[in-house]
Write an enzyme that holds these catalytic residues in place. Structure first.
Site, PDB file in Angstrom:
ATOM      1  N   GLY A 284     105.798  13.637  19.499  1.00  0.00           N
ATOM      2  CA  GLY A 284     107.052  13.545  20.249  1.00  0.00           C
ATOM      3  C   GLY A 284     106.887  13.885  21.712  1.00  0.00           C
TER       4      GLY A 284
ATOM      5  CG  ASP B  60     112.639  17.556  26.907  1.00  0.00           C
ATOM      6  OD1 ASP B  60     111.670  17.744  26.155  1.00  0.00           O
ATOM      7  OD2 ASP B  60     113.104  18.445  27.647  1.00  0.00           O
ATOM      8  N   GLY B  61     110.443  15.265  25.121  1.00  0.00           N
ATOM      9  CA  GLY B  61     109.055  14.857  25.333  1.00  0.00           C
ATOM     10  C   GLY B  61     108.318  15.681  26.384  1.00  0.00           C
TER      11      GLY B  61
ATOM     12  NE  ARG C  79      97.401  18.445  22.260  1.00  0.00           N
ATOM     13  CZ  ARG C  79      98.228  18.897  21.337  1.00  0.00           C
ATOM     14  NH1 ARG C  79      98.352  20.194  21.125  1.00  0.00           N
ATOM     15  NH2 ARG C  79      98.957  18.066  20.611  1.00  0.00           N
TER      16      ARG C  79
ATOM     17  CG  ASP D 286     104.342  19.202  11.682  1.00  0.00           C
ATOM     18  OD1 ASP D 286     104.672  19.911  10.721  1.00  0.00           O
ATOM     19  OD2 ASP D 286     104.747  19.413  12.838  1.00  0.00           O
TER      20      ASP D 286
ATOM     21  CG  ASP E 243     100.418  20.858  17.659  1.00  0.00           C
ATOM     22  OD1 ASP E 243      99.666  20.282  18.474  1.00  0.00           O
ATOM     23  OD2 ASP E 243     101.322  20.261  17.046  1.00  0.00           O
TER      24      ASP E 243
END
Ligand code: AMP
Ligand code: MG
Length: 521
Positions: free
Chosen positions: A102, A134-135, A192, A269, A279
């Site tokens: 996202g 909003d990304g 990354r 995820d 993440d």
């Protein structure tokens, strides 16, 4: 500036046929082509020289306009086709459906020195998977990901890496505490890298949608590129794949436990199919040794992702992965067998790891009990994990209890709490430990040397991240570089950096960002 890019994911796997960047369910595909959002006034804050080299770039390349443009989303690398991956996931125990990249966009894959690196921008704008968000990413969370992933690498923990940290020049609205008080913050972008960013969720979404052919394609792709050691065929190949992911996941979590890292959001995820820590969100580092601790306020009620539960969650997540692989295996028993072996393997690796932390390198049938007692005793009062284990290497088998205790007492947050009963627990433990040390063949100095390569001197304490963030908010980025350099040698004595070998200061105990973090980053 020339990158040796050689894409595979977006060439070998099915693409979303819709090219518009609209939020939707993406069917029959592993990814969607999407380009990063242009940024208003980007500024590079830090570049990792090591990762520059890793992808075949020079320090001069990093000073070019082109580098800035590419790694802040304003220019596309030649012969590349950026994309966002489609994945689903179980969040906090529940199936969440399609999630996907996202706010991460894959730029390309680069091959240098026979190593493949997929390059992602995190915070580079919306994608079909952005759902209601909003990304974008804010500076604080980007500093945390940038520094932590590099620190983890140098600590010897399997992880994704980071190449650059930039300000986008745009403002981003965030409600840090979820209390209805959103505020504008500085937007940022981290680039990354990892051989691949495939997660358990990439397989889960395809299984959930019964897209078994694509599922098989994705598994075959992953094995071909990232598990070359798997040479079996047919169903056995997929079973071996699960076995390997199980092993890599165990290895990763044992390392987390060793250094006191709590991921904070072990949703499927956020589980890498390559066994990498991925993440970096509301993660945290243990200060007081506490199996029940989690940094993630979103998880405060059930503490599902607490330090002492990470191995259990690893297994839970592997169950979900096994379910996702079932359609291409269609036999429960061999899958079950792979998962059943998890606990024994984990316990054995964890025992060896804990033994090495306390300098026991020979076998003794009572070691497990000795370690269990240590874990209990450490939790009787607030005891700094990093300082305790690091200082323990100074203890000699010839020490009396008092001498040994003196060597670690600085790790107690409130020494006056360690009296009578609690002190007796420590006396009991140390007396057993000192006796056990006599069975070791290593001289004290050799044991210390080995222990100091296992117990880091410097970890990325939660308040250190916050100090770097507070400075950066004021436009001062020096601490980012200071910490970046500090973490290059986390096991070495660095006399000039002794101030970072210290317990969390009292002001940080309840400060947002230090002990309290949410997913809202
Ligand atoms: P996380 O558990 O924080 O890694 O993210 C869960 C899902 O939310 C993933 O699909 C992310 O891509 C998505 N996500 C998180 N933050 C944002 C954001 N600011 N904009 C769009 N998607 C996001
Ligand atoms: Mg995630």
């Amino acid at each position: 500036m020339k990158l040796n890019n050689h894409d595979t994911f977006n060439k070998e796997l099915p693409a979303d046929k819709i090219l518009e960047n609209t939020r939707r369910q993406v069917l029959d595909a592993c990814f969607s082509f999407v380009e990063p959002k242009k940024t208003a006034n980007p500024q590079l804050l830090h570049v990792s020289q090591e990762m520059l080299e890793a992808i075949g770039l020079t320090p001069e390349d990093a000073t070019s306009k082109k580098f800035l443009n590419i790694f802040t989303g304003n220019e596309i690398i030649e012969d590349s086709h950026p994309y966002a991956m489609c994945y689903g996931g179980h969040q906090f125990g529940n199936w969440a459906g399609q999630l996907g990249d996202g706010r991460a966009i894959n730029l390309t894959e680069v091959i240098h020195n026979n190593q493949r690196w997929a390059i992602q921008l995190k915070g580079a704008g919306e994608t079909p998977y952005s759902r209601t968000a909003d990304g974008l990413a804010v500076l604080r969370s980007s500093i945390r990901e940038y520094l932590c992933s590099e620190a983890m690498f140098h600590l010897g923990v399997p992880t994704t890496r980071a190449l650059s940290l930039s300000l986008s020049g745009d403002k981003v609205l965030r409600d840090v505490l979820y209390n209805g008080n959103p505020a504008h913050e500085k937007g940022a972008i981290v680039s990354r890298l990892a051989p691949s960013f495939i997660r358990f969720g990439n397989f889960e979404i395809l299984a959930a949608r019964k897209q078994h052919l694509i599922l098989q394609e994705l598994v075959d792709y992953t094995i071909k590129h990232f598990y070359p050691e798997i040479t079996s065929t047919g169903k056995q190949k997929y079973l071996d794949f699960l076995t390997e992911i199980r092993n890599r996941t165990i290895e990763m979590i044992v390392h987390w436990q060793r250094v006191g890292f709590v991921h904070g959001v072990m949703n499927t995820d956020n589980m890498s199919a390559l066994g990498l820590t991925i993440d970096y969100g509301p993660y945290g580092w243990l200060e007081g040794y506490d199996l029940g601790w989690t940094p993630n306020t979103t998880d405060n009620q059930h503490k599902r992702y607490r330090y002492g539960n990470q191995s259990q969650i690893g297994l839970w997540n592997l169950f979900k992965l096994a379910n996702a692989l079932y359609p291409i295996i269609e036999e429960v028993e061999p899958l079950q067998k792979i998962l059943d072996a998890y606990s024994n393997i984990y316990n054995e690796e964890s025992l060896q790891m804990m033994k090495s932390k306390i300098g026991l390198f020979s076998e003794d049938k009572n070691d497990k009990e000795l370690i269990g007692r240590l874990e209990e005793t450490l939790q009787l009062t607030e005891t700094d994990m990093t300082i305790f284990f690091r200082n323990l290497s100074n203890v000699s088998s010839k020490d009396s209890f008092d001498t040994a205790f003196k060597k670690i007492e600085i790790s107690f947050y409130t020494l006056s709490e360690v009296q009578e009963e609690i002190k007796n627990h420590w006396r009991d433990w140390f007396n057993r430990y000192l006796k056990r040390l006599e069975l070791e063949t290593f001289a004290d100095s050799d044991r210390k040397q080995k222990m100091d390569l296992i117990n880091p001197k410097y970890v990325f304490r939660n308040y250190m991240a916050q100090l770097a963030i507070d400075d950066a908010d004021k436009g001062d980025y020096k601490l980012i570089n200071e910490l970046y350099l500090l973490f290059k040698n986390p096991y070495s004595e660095q006399p000039e950096n002794e101030k970072w070998f210290a317990k969390r200061p009292e002001w940080a105990r309840h400060k947002v960002g230090c002990s309290m973090l949410s997913c809202s980053s």
